[in-house]
Design a protein around this motif. Structure first.
Motif, PDB file in Angstrom:
ATOM      1  N   ALA A  44      13.196  -9.080   7.036  1.00  0.00           N
ATOM      2  CA  ALA A  44      13.153  -9.716   8.365  1.00  0.00           C
ATOM      3  C   ALA A  44      12.510  -8.776   9.372  1.00  0.00           C
ATOM      4  CB  ALA A  44      14.551 -10.128   8.808  1.00  0.00           C
ATOM      5  N   LEU A  45      12.820  -7.474   9.277  1.00  0.00           N
ATOM      6  CA  LEU A  45      12.200  -6.515  10.190  1.00  0.00           C
ATOM      7  C   LEU A  45      10.701  -6.420   9.920  1.00  0.00           C
ATOM      8  CD1 LEU A  45      12.525  -4.547  12.508  1.00  0.00           C
ATOM      9  CD2 LEU A  45      12.901  -2.755  10.810  1.00  0.00           C
ATOM     10  N   MET A  46      10.315  -6.402   8.632  1.00  0.00           N
ATOM     11  CA  MET A  46       8.885  -6.350   8.290  1.00  0.00           C
ATOM     12  C   MET A  46       8.157  -7.544   8.896  1.00  0.00           C
ATOM     13  SD  MET A  46       6.260  -5.136   6.816  1.00  0.00           S
ATOM     14  CE  MET A  46       5.050  -6.095   7.657  1.00  0.00           C
ATOM     15  N   GLU A 116      -8.163  -7.563   4.695  1.00  0.00           N
ATOM     16  CA  GLU A 116      -6.792  -7.599   4.209  1.00  0.00           C
ATOM     17  C   GLU A 116      -6.229  -6.186   4.183  1.00  0.00           C
ATOM     18  OE1 GLU A 116      -5.620  -8.222  -0.172  1.00  0.00           O
ATOM     19  OE2 GLU A 116      -5.422 -10.212   0.763  1.00  0.00           O
ATOM     20  N   LEU A 117      -4.995  -6.048   4.603  1.00  0.00           N
ATOM     21  CA  LEU A 117      -4.258  -4.792   4.524  1.00  0.00           C
ATOM     22  C   LEU A 117      -3.144  -4.985   3.504  1.00  0.00           C
ATOM     23  CD1 LEU A 117      -3.351  -1.974   5.666  1.00  0.00           C
ATOM     24  CD2 LEU A 117      -1.882  -3.275   7.209  1.00  0.00           C
ATOM     25  N   ARG A 118      -3.063  -4.090   2.530  1.00  0.00           N
ATOM     26  CA  ARG A 118      -1.962  -4.108   1.549  1.00  0.00           C
ATOM     27  C   ARG A 118      -1.177  -2.821   1.768  1.00  0.00           C
ATOM     28  NH1 ARG A 118      -3.076  -5.242  -4.242  1.00  0.00           N
ATOM     29  NH2 ARG A 118      -1.047  -6.245  -4.107  1.00  0.00           N
ATOM     30  N   GLU A 119       0.150  -2.978   1.851  1.00  0.00           N
ATOM     31  CA  GLU A 119       0.967  -1.832   2.208  1.00  0.00           C
ATOM     32  C   GLU A 119       2.356  -1.950   1.589  1.00  0.00           C
ATOM     33  OE1 GLU A 119       0.690  -0.427   6.411  1.00  0.00           O
ATOM     34  OE2 GLU A 119       2.839  -0.836   6.433  1.00  0.00           O
ATOM     35  N   GLN A 120       2.942  -0.810   1.276  1.00  0.00           N
ATOM     36  CA  GLN A 120       4.349  -0.761   0.906  1.00  0.00           C
ATOM     37  C   GLN A 120       5.052   0.018   2.013  1.00  0.00           C
ATOM     38  OE1 GLN A 120       5.917   1.779  -2.358  1.00  0.00           O
ATOM     39  NE2 GLN A 120       6.796  -0.150  -3.109  1.00  0.00           N
ATOM     40  N   SER A 121       5.872  -0.697   2.782  1.00  0.00           N
ATOM     41  CA  SER A 121       6.573  -0.100   3.917  1.00  0.00           C
ATOM     42  C   SER A 121       7.980   0.298   3.520  1.00  0.00           C
ATOM     43  CB  SER A 121       6.647  -1.096   5.074  1.00  0.00           C
ATOM     44  OG  SER A 121       5.367  -1.381   5.582  1.00  0.00           O
ATOM     45  N   ARG A 122       8.420   1.437   4.049  1.00  0.00           N
ATOM     46  CA  ARG A 122       9.791   1.899   3.810  1.00  0.00           C
ATOM     47  C   ARG A 122      10.611   1.712   5.084  1.00  0.00           C
ATOM     48  NH1 ARG A 122      10.840   7.477   1.652  1.00  0.00           N
ATOM     49  NH2 ARG A 122       9.682   8.102   3.492  1.00  0.00           N
ATOM     50  N   PHE A 123      11.832   1.224   4.891  1.00  0.00           N
ATOM     51  CA  PHE A 123      12.753   0.965   5.995  1.00  0.00           C
ATOM     52  C   PHE A 123      14.067   1.675   5.726  1.00  0.00           C
ATOM     53  CE2 PHE A 123       9.761  -2.447   5.739  1.00  0.00           C
ATOM     54  CZ  PHE A 123       9.396  -2.663   7.055  1.00  0.00           C
ATOM     55  N   TRP A 130      18.147  -1.746  11.236  1.00  0.00           N
ATOM     56  CA  TRP A 130      16.973  -1.505  10.395  1.00  0.00           C
ATOM     57  C   TRP A 130      15.833  -1.002  11.249  1.00  0.00           C
ATOM     58  CZ3 TRP A 130      17.186  -0.894   5.486  1.00  0.00           C
ATOM     59  CH2 TRP A 130      18.142  -1.565   4.732  1.00  0.00           C
ATOM     60  N   VAL A 131      15.139   0.039  10.771  1.00  0.00           N
ATOM     61  CA  VAL A 131      13.941   0.555  11.431  1.00  0.00           C
ATOM     62  C   VAL A 131      12.881   0.847  10.377  1.00  0.00           C
ATOM     63  CG1 VAL A 131      15.102   1.513  13.479  1.00  0.00           C
ATOM     64  CG2 VAL A 131      14.819   2.935  11.432  1.00  0.00           C
ATOM     65  N   TYR A 132      11.637   0.795  10.816  1.00  0.00           N
ATOM     66  CA  TYR A 132      10.482   1.140   9.980  1.00  0.00           C
ATOM     67  C   TYR A 132      10.394   2.659   9.911  1.00  0.00           C
ATOM     68  CZ  TYR A 132       5.515   1.947   9.009  1.00  0.00           C
ATOM     69  OH  TYR A 132       4.325   2.392   8.512  1.00  0.00           O
ATOM     70  N   LEU A 133      10.259   3.197   8.701  1.00  0.00           N
ATOM     71  CA  LEU A 133      10.155   4.642   8.527  1.00  0.00           C
ATOM     72  C   LEU A 133       8.699   5.067   8.341  1.00  0.00           C
ATOM     73  CD1 LEU A 133      11.662   7.336   8.253  1.00  0.00           C
ATOM     74  CD2 LEU A 133      11.894   6.844   5.790  1.00  0.00           C
ATOM     75  N   ASP A 134       8.054   4.539   7.301  1.00  0.00           N
ATOM     76  CA  ASP A 134       6.653   4.885   7.035  1.00  0.00           C
ATOM     77  C   ASP A 134       6.119   3.948   5.968  1.00  0.00           C
ATOM     78  OD1 ASP A 134       7.683   5.821   4.594  1.00  0.00           O
ATOM     79  OD2 ASP A 134       7.490   7.925   5.129  1.00  0.00           O
ATOM     80  N   ALA A 135       4.875   4.174   5.563  1.00  0.00           N
ATOM     81  CA  ALA A 135       4.256   3.264   4.599  1.00  0.00           C
ATOM     82  C   ALA A 135       3.191   3.968   3.796  1.00  0.00           C
ATOM     83  CB  ALA A 135       3.642   2.080   5.313  1.00  0.00           C
ATOM     84  N   VAL A 136       2.900   3.346   2.661  1.00  0.00           N
ATOM     85  CA  VAL A 136       1.769   3.744   1.829  1.00  0.00           C
ATOM     86  C   VAL A 136       0.833   2.548   1.792  1.00  0.00           C
ATOM     87  CG1 VAL A 136       1.013   4.373  -0.494  1.00  0.00           C
ATOM     88  CG2 VAL A 136       3.183   5.271   0.410  1.00  0.00           C
ATOM     89  N   VAL A 137      -0.412   2.746   2.214  1.00  0.00           N
ATOM     90  CA  VAL A 137      -1.403   1.694   2.142  1.00  0.00           C
ATOM     91  C   VAL A 137      -1.874   1.640   0.699  1.00  0.00           C
ATOM     92  CG1 VAL A 137      -3.657   0.904   2.938  1.00  0.00           C
ATOM     93  CG2 VAL A 137      -2.081   1.983   4.544  1.00  0.00           C
TER      94      VAL A 137
END
Length: 139
Positions: A44-46, A116-123, A130-137
């Motif tokens: 939901a946060l994403m 297109e952006l593809r990403e794996q986000s860490r929360f 819940w907060v967004y921490l970082d991501a790997v594209v």
């Protein structure tokens, strides 16, 4: 998701579909999180952060970014229009977890060119939310 910061462009609250792609209006979906309600899960946060990029809600993006990785400001790219979100995978991130990851594809047009952006986000949870921490594209 960078460029020049501008005030938020909120969709018309009448019956605009939510930018995150769920079958609800902006107010019923991500708009309630932008207005202050806490997102119940990492997914939901994403979705709400994607919608915040689409409507250029810098305050929400900063508020939902972990303080150790949060930038001073969010810059929105001129000519960028976010056009679709597809969640590919979710790991953890439920009300019973303290961390989670969301892998997604986000479609956009930039100055008329599709992309297109593809990403794996860490929360993670911070002070209970819940907060967004970082991501790997990813490619």
């Amino acid at each position: 998701m960078n460029g020049t910061s501008r005030p938020g462009r909120r969709p018309s609250r009448a019956a605009a579909p939510c930018p995150c792609g769920l079958p609800a209006t902006y107010d019923e979906c991500c708009g309630r999180f932008h207005a202050g309600q806490a997102a119940p899960s990492a997914e939901a946060l994403m979705r709400s952060r994607y919608a915040a990029f689409a409507v250029e809600d810098e305050a929400y993006l900063l508020r939902t970014w972990h303080p150790t990785t949060r930038p001073a400001r969010v810059d929105f790219e001129r000519g960028m229009r976010w056009t679709g979100l597809e969640i590919e995978d979710v790991s953890g991130g439920s009300p019973f977890h303290t961390t989670g990851t969301v892998t997604f594809r986000a479609a956009y047009t930039h100055r008329g060119q599709p992309g297109e952006l593809r990403e794996q986000s860490r929360f993670t949870r911070h002070e209970g939310a819940w907060v967004y921490l970082d991501a790997v594209v990813t490619s």
